[in-house]
Write a protein that holds these residues in place. Structure first.
Motif, mmCIF file in Angstrom:
data_model
loop_
_atom_site.group_PDB
_atom_site.id
_atom_site.type_symbol
_atom_site.label_atom_id
_atom_site.label_comp_id
_atom_site.label_asym_id
_atom_site.label_seq_id
_atom_site.Cartn_x
_atom_site.Cartn_y
_atom_site.Cartn_z
ATOM 1 N N MET A 1 35.507 -13.025 -37.231
ATOM 2 C CA MET A 1 35.200 -11.591 -36.761
ATOM 3 C C MET A 1 33.972 -11.281 -36.084
ATOM 4 N N SER A 2 34.024 -10.720 -35.088
ATOM 5 C CA SER A 2 32.974 -10.492 -34.242
ATOM 6 C C SER A 2 32.876 -8.696 -34.205
ATOM 7 N N VAL A 3 31.564 -8.445 -34.167
ATOM 8 C CA VAL A 3 31.203 -6.937 -34.151
ATOM 9 C C VAL A 3 30.164 -6.595 -33.018
ATOM 10 N N SER A 4 30.165 -5.413 -32.703
ATOM 11 C CA SER A 4 29.247 -4.931 -31.673
ATOM 12 C C SER A 4 28.421 -3.644 -32.226
ATOM 13 N N TYR A 5 27.351 -3.641 -32.108
ATOM 14 C CA TYR A 5 26.447 -2.575 -32.381
ATOM 15 C C TYR A 5 25.876 -1.622 -31.093
ATOM 16 N N LYS A 6 26.466 -1.789 -30.080
ATOM 17 C CA LYS A 6 26.315 -0.923 -28.950
ATOM 18 C C LYS A 6 26.229 0.555 -29.251
ATOM 19 N N LYS A 7 27.248 1.024 -30.130
ATOM 20 C CA LYS A 7 27.086 2.243 -30.484
ATOM 21 C C LYS A 7 25.725 2.821 -31.323
ATOM 22 N N LEU A 8 25.545 1.727 -31.719
ATOM 23 C CA LEU A 8 24.122 1.973 -32.919
ATOM 24 C C LEU A 8 22.920 2.210 -31.618
ATOM 25 N N TRP A 9 22.838 1.408 -30.853
ATOM 26 C CA TRP A 9 21.680 1.453 -29.674
ATOM 27 C C TRP A 9 21.907 2.872 -28.852
ATOM 28 N N LYS A 10 23.137 3.187 -28.610
ATOM 29 C CA LYS A 10 23.298 4.452 -28.073
ATOM 30 C C LYS A 10 22.786 5.708 -28.711
ATOM 31 N N ILE A 11 23.202 5.529 -30.154
ATOM 32 C CA ILE A 11 22.743 6.746 -31.051
ATOM 33 C C ILE A 11 21.191 6.786 -31.173
ATOM 34 N N LEU A 12 20.376 5.529 -31.276
ATOM 35 C CA LEU A 12 18.869 5.435 -31.189
ATOM 36 C C LEU A 12 18.534 6.094 -29.963
ATOM 37 N N ILE A 13 18.994 5.814 -28.858
ATOM 38 C CA ILE A 13 18.719 6.485 -27.728
ATOM 39 C C ILE A 13 18.749 8.015 -27.634
ATOM 40 N N ASP A 14 19.863 8.585 -28.083
ATOM 41 C CA ASP A 14 20.210 9.823 -28.234
ATOM 42 C C ASP A 14 19.299 10.615 -29.052
ATOM 43 N N GLN A 15 19.030 9.979 -30.065
ATOM 44 C CA GLN A 15 17.972 10.665 -31.079
ATOM 45 C C GLN A 15 16.496 10.307 -30.850
ATOM 46 N N LYS A 16 16.236 9.634 -29.549
ATOM 47 C CA LYS A 16 15.029 9.248 -29.213
ATOM 48 C C LYS A 16 14.175 8.580 -30.231
ATOM 49 N N MET A 17 14.751 7.568 -30.780
ATOM 50 C CA MET A 17 14.384 6.496 -31.919
ATOM 51 C C MET A 17 14.167 5.067 -31.403
ATOM 52 N N SER A 18 13.190 4.556 -31.656
ATOM 53 C CA SER A 18 12.957 3.129 -31.414
ATOM 54 C C SER A 18 13.615 2.206 -32.305
ATOM 55 N N LYS A 19 13.712 1.103 -32.089
ATOM 56 C CA LYS A 19 14.452 0.225 -32.854
ATOM 57 C C LYS A 19 13.404 -0.283 -34.121
ATOM 58 N N ALA A 20 12.209 -0.246 -33.699
ATOM 59 C CA ALA A 20 11.234 -0.336 -34.744
ATOM 60 C C ALA A 20 10.962 1.080 -35.709
ATOM 61 N N ASP A 21 11.118 2.142 -35.160
ATOM 62 C CA ASP A 21 11.194 3.048 -35.912
ATOM 63 C C ASP A 21 12.585 3.140 -37.019
ATOM 64 N N LEU A 22 13.674 2.680 -36.383
ATOM 65 C CA LEU A 22 14.726 2.522 -37.246
ATOM 66 C C LEU A 22 14.497 1.637 -38.175
ATOM 67 N N ARG A 23 13.872 0.286 -37.876
ATOM 68 C CA ARG A 23 13.541 -0.809 -38.829
ATOM 69 C C ARG A 23 12.522 -0.213 -40.102
ATOM 70 N N LYS A 24 11.731 0.600 -39.711
ATOM 71 C CA LYS A 24 10.831 1.065 -40.666
ATOM 72 C C LYS A 24 11.578 2.329 -41.627
ATOM 73 N N LYS A 25 12.068 2.977 -41.126
ATOM 74 C CA LYS A 25 12.670 4.379 -41.771
ATOM 75 C C LYS A 25 13.993 3.948 -42.701
ATOM 76 N N ALA A 26 14.653 2.843 -42.392
ATOM 77 C CA ALA A 26 15.808 2.221 -43.266
ATOM 78 C C ALA A 26 15.377 1.039 -44.028
ATOM 79 N N ASP A 27 14.303 0.841 -43.744
ATOM 80 C CA ASP A 27 13.786 -0.337 -44.699
ATOM 81 C C ASP A 27 14.497 -1.594 -44.383
#
Length: 68
Positions: free
Chosen positions: A1-27
């Motif tokens: 099974m293969s997955v893609s998280y492109k939608k996740l990265w788009k949401i981060l851009i739309d919400q002006k959140m960095s990957k580091a911010d997501l990592r910290k907030k979502a633990d």
């Protein structure tokens, strides 16, 4: 099974959140973020943390990709 998280990265851009911010907030561990960056499978519990943090559903952050 293969997955893609492109939608996740788009949401981060739309919400002006960095990957580091997501990592910290979502633990999320750095290793898990690496898996997400490489479009590798991660546990549903991790995806649930991301969805809760971003106030979205699973289908909003990932999709199945057929790599035949």
């Amino acid at each position: 099974m293969s997955v893609s998280y492109k939608k996740l990265w788009k949401i981060l851009i739309d919400q002006k959140m960095s990957k580091a911010d997501l990592r910290k907030k979502a633990d999320i561990s750095p290793n898990t973020m690496t898996k997400l960056n490489k479009d590798e499978e991660v546990a549903m519990s991790i995806l649930g943390k991301i969805c809760k943090t971003l106030n979205v559903d699973y289908g909003d952050i990932m999709e199945y990709v057929d790599k035949d």
